[in-house]
Design an enzyme around this catalytic site. Structure first.
Site, PDB file in Angstrom:
ATOM      1  N   ARG A 173     -72.744  27.804 -26.203  1.00 56.93           N
ATOM      2  CA  ARG A 173     -72.319  27.403 -27.543  1.00 56.93           C
ATOM      3  C   ARG A 173     -71.723  28.538 -28.366  1.00 56.93           C
ATOM      4  NH1 ARG A 173     -76.860  23.363 -30.217  1.00 56.93           N
ATOM      5  NH2 ARG A 173     -77.081  21.903 -28.489  1.00 56.93           N
TER       6      ARG A 173
ATOM      7  N   HIS B 296     -67.845  17.661 -22.640  1.00 54.60           N
ATOM      8  CA  HIS B 296     -68.743  18.308 -23.604  1.00 54.60           C
ATOM      9  C   HIS B 296     -69.866  17.346 -24.011  1.00 54.60           C
ATOM     10  CE1 HIS B 296     -69.556  21.716 -26.200  1.00 54.60           C
ATOM     11  NE2 HIS B 296     -69.707  20.920 -27.238  1.00 54.60           N
TER      12      HIS B 296
ATOM     13  N   TYR C 182     -57.904  10.238 -39.150  1.00 55.71           N
ATOM     14  CA  TYR C 182     -56.745  10.354 -40.033  1.00 55.71           C
ATOM     15  C   TYR C 182     -55.776  11.454 -39.608  1.00 55.71           C
ATOM     16  CZ  TYR C 182     -59.641   7.543 -43.156  1.00 55.71           C
ATOM     17  OH  TYR C 182     -60.416   6.539 -43.692  1.00 55.71           O
TER      18      TYR C 182
END
Length: 829
Positions: free
Chosen positions: A43, A89, A132
């Protein structure tokens, strides 16, 4: 041990629970280590080779697999997130989208790797939702993924062992140094500064060809970080420490300059901010500083940032404060100056390490050498395989009829393959390839193509073998590819590097003894009330000198466009003075509002002055004729009007609580033509349009109140008017009278006329209210003086636009004729 109740269907021994005793400390230790391992390696920390965390690497790889190249259309960001989450992932979509957003932000990365379309956020606001926005690979991402299909890196299974993913990207760009990284793991963290691609590649190329290069050698190519938002780095000692040890700290400053934000007020314009500092945060801190009295001299702070002009923060400075000192305050108390702590922690061979500049470059260079070597081996293997097939085809084409006969007489494909291998001495791969080949390839032209291809493959194989056999040749190829990447994706440096701040920082209050970092004493915050001179030019510009040195009159020459000074007043920086107008009014002017002129050895140049109309409000047709002092101990103000009236009014009679007042009552059609302070021993001079000059001592005009209309100064002939008024002091050195004659029927400002310069001492004094003496003999076509003035030596003339107009030499004859001018004269000073 606990037991469950027995049931008649199961044997009692199968119903017994087996409880294992576990030490809590050991379990917590093991679980914490597994968690820490996962955070560190999966990570938070980037790989030193490609500079990417696992989620970033998976995003770029999946976008490449989806074919989202820069020339292809954008796709929804949610689609990319979904593909990455579903295939590679095993974490939430929010974490994936946040990582993809950062890869697209030009203010976060020096070289963005994702081309975002839509609202991907700003330094103060977050991005729009993934549904969006749209995204595709940025051009630089192609260099990060180029060669994945050529076995240049190892592939590892994904989280469910159904797919594979690259363990590291080929990374033709030194991404870790160019884009930096930040992350918090367990027990460690990383924070790396971005750098310039061209500089990093130059250092890497030097290291490729000179593996024993020292850190000092590499720092000649990489002098310091290059932040995406520009700005300045102040102090490079911390940068050098970071390059040497992997840890260090440096200060970043905004890029700011002092400008005139309004005609009467200066401001600080900020165009670049420190890394990761947003404009809203700066504005908020400025307002907090003003409210808490930490910041002084600030009138307003506004954010004028837009898409067209980019970042623009304007901090308006109050009158009476030094903008440079206010800027130093802002550096001290606001994020306009910030610090950046470097902690170069990255994964090397699966282990977290703290790396200096040389180690970072070594890891990337080693990775690129390995990538190019594996790519070369892959290409060599593919070309050898192809050459093997081409050679088999050429054998078959030589005896194509027999090949066809063998295939036709075989019972099945396996038999045909075996017979081809035995009859023509072919390998299994060659026989299989011939069986799958279409007959149309076995033509005369195909044979020529195959022979040409065989020659090309042989040459390529020889070149690839030579490349693998010569390590220096291989490293030269790596260096050349680095140079190509720098030329393709490199951009000029944005951040300025400074060894030090260049001056002392200013303390928070006026008069503080020293800067917060030591060194030179702090500059005063407020402008001191130092003596100076206020100046008025012929074209209506106002300014003040920076000190009490009287403005130099120079030698009368000019090398460029200039203006002449027509009125000067000795004053102080925080005083008030008056602007006396042609309507007989005095308008108050704050000296601090006038721009300060830089020192000069020659005559003052008011090109940076402030127009009179920006300082005082004038009526239509009204103009400022002179500057006058307002101090109570100043000499009385003398003025002359066009109808020959003179008046003296004491400066102390002017009310101090008003900004405008009348100093003379004018008759209809009359106006003030000149004014200046006048002591009793000074000479008052009036020049009429009929070329008569009269001067007398000022003690012949007693001071009057503001409402008085003055007294007769010169007796005018019918139709004549006063065109010039001046005050000559006994200590003035060699004053001269300048007269310009012309025709009264000509349009004003269009005729050059003839000029005469005569010593003032050539004109005898006469009593007040007399006709004076002749000062200029008219030539043919001349019947009036169109301009007249008394000024110091040497006199300088100027046109209406401020351009110089040469004047004739001094003529000792007081009633002589003038010399023709080359251009119309607007003023003399």
């Amino acid at each position: 041990m606990a037991r469950r109740p027995a049931t008649p269907d199961l044997p009692p021994e199968d119903l017994v629970e087996k409880i294992v005793d576990i030490d809590v400390a050991a379990e917590m230790e093991g679980s914490f280590l597994e968690y820490a391992y996962s955070v560190i390696y999966s990570r938070a920390l980037p790989d030193a080779r490609d500079g990417l965390k696992p989620v970033q690497r998976r995003i770029l790889y999946q976008m490449a697999e989806m074919g989202l190249r820069p020339e292809r259309p954008y796709v929804k960001s949610a689609r990319v997130v979904g593909e990455v989450m579903g295939k590679l992932h095993p974490h939430g979509d929010a974490a994936i989208y946040d990582a993809m957003v950062r890869l697209a932000q030009a203010f976060s990365l020096r070289l963005p790797l994702v081309d975002g379309h839509g609202n991907f956020g700003s330094l103060d606001d977050g991005p729009a939702a993934s549904r969006y926005t749209e995204a595709r690979m940025a051009p630089a991402a192609l260099a990060m993924t180029l060669g994945l299909d050529e076995d240049v890196v190892d592939f590892v299974p994904n989280y469910d062992n159904k797919l594979v993913q690259p363990a590291v990207l080929p990374s033709a760009i030194p991404n870790l140094l160019v884009n930096g990284a930040s992350g918090i793991a367990v027990g460690m963290a990383t924070n790396m500064a971005p750098h310039n691609l061209v500089e990093v590649v130059a250092a890497a190329r030097h290291l490729v060809l000179h593996p024993d290069a020292t850190l000092e050698d590499l720092m000649r190519f990489v002098p310091g970080p290059d932040l995406p938002t520009g700005g300045k780095i102040v102090g490079l000692d911390g940068v050098r420490d970071a390059y040497r040890t992997g840890r260090g700290q440096f200060r970043t400053r905004a890029t700011a300059r002092v400008e005139n934000v309004t005609p009467r007020r200066k401001g600080i314009v900020i165009t670049e901010l420190p890394y990761s500092v947003g404009p809203e945060k700066v504005i908020e801190k400025i307002k907090e500083g003003v409210q808490s009295k930490k910041l002084s001299g600030i009138a307003d702070a506004v954010d004028l940032t837009d898409r067209q002009h980019g970042l623009r923060l304007v901090v308006e400075v109050r009158t009476g404060f030094h903008p440079e000192a206010v800027l130093e305050q802002l550096y001290r108390y606001t994020p306009l100056e910030d610090s950046f702590s470097i902690n170069n922690v990255a994964l090397v061979d699966g282990q977290p390490r703290t790396l200096g500049l040389r180690e970072l470059l070594q890891v990337w260079v080693g990775h690129r050498v390995d990538v190019v070597r594996r790519r070369t081996e892959h290409r060599l293997r593919k070309r050898r395989e192809r050459l093997h097939l081409v050679e088999g085809l050429l054998v078959a084409i030589v005896d194509i009829d027999e090949v066809i006969q063998v295939i036709r007489t075989s019972d099945d494909a396996e038999t045909a393959r075996g017979r081809l291998r035995s009859v023509f001495d072919l390998s299994h791969e060659q026989a299989e390839y011939i069986l799958e080949l279409r007959l149309r390839r076995l033509t005369r032209f195909s044979r020529l193509d195959l022979e040409r291809e065989q020659a090309e493959l042989t040459a390529e194989i020889a070149a690839l073998e030579a490349l693998l056999a010569d390590e220096r040749l291989l490293r030269t190829l790596v260096s050349d590819e680095m140079a190509e990447v720098a030329a393709t994706y490199g951009t000029p440096r944005r951040t300025i590097l400074l060894e030090h701040a260049g001056g002392a920082s200013v303390a928070g209050a006026a008069g503080a003894p020293a800067s917060r970092r030591g060194g030179a004493p702090a500059a005063p915050l407020e402008i001191e009330d130092t003596p100076c001179w206020a100046l008025l030019s012929a074209t209506g510009l106002l300014a003040r000198t920076g000190d009490e040195t009287e403005p130099s009159r120079g030698d009368g020459t000019s090398r460029s466009r200039h203006d002449v000074v027509t009125s000067t007043v000795r004053t102080t920086a925080r005083a008030r003075l008056g602007a006396l107008t042609s309507a007989g009014r005095v308008l108050a002017v704050e000296v601090l509002e006038l721009p300060s002129l830089p020192p000069t050895d020659g005559p003052p140049t008011l090109s940076g002055g402030l127009p009179v109309g920006e300082v005082v409000t004038l009526a239509d047709g009204e103009r400022v004729v002179a500057l006058v002092p307002l101090a109570e101990d100043a000499p009385p103000i003398a003025l002359g009007t066009a109808q020959g009236v003179v008046k003296r009014v004491a400066a102390g009679d002017l009310p101090a609580n008003k900004d405008a007042w009348e100093v003379v009552t004018l008759k209809d059609g009359d106006q003030v033509v000149g004014a200046a302070p006048a002591r009793d021993e000074d000479e008052l001079v009036l020049l009429a349009s009929d070329a008569s000059l009269l001067h007398f001592t000022a003690d012949q005009v007693r001071p009057q109140g503001r409402a008085a209309g003055g007294m007769a100064g010169i007796r005018l002939a019918p139709g004549a008017r006063v065109v010039g008024f001046a005050v000559v002091r006994p200590e003035d050195a060699e004053p001269v009278v300048v007269t310009v004659a012309g025709s009264s029927s000509a349009l004003a400002g269009t005729q050059a006329g003839s000029a005469k310069v005569t010593p003032f001492a050539a004109y005898p004094a006469k009593g007040r209210a007399t006709g004076g003496v002749r000062a200029h003999r008219f030539l043919k076509g001349e019947d009036t003086l169109i301009l007249a003035a008394v000024t110091a030596t040497p006199a300088r003339g100027t046109g209406a636009g401020g351009q110089p107009v040469p004047l004739p030499e001094v003529d000792q004859r007081r009633d002589g004729s003038g010399v023709a001018l080359g251009a119309p004269l607007h003023a003399v000073g």
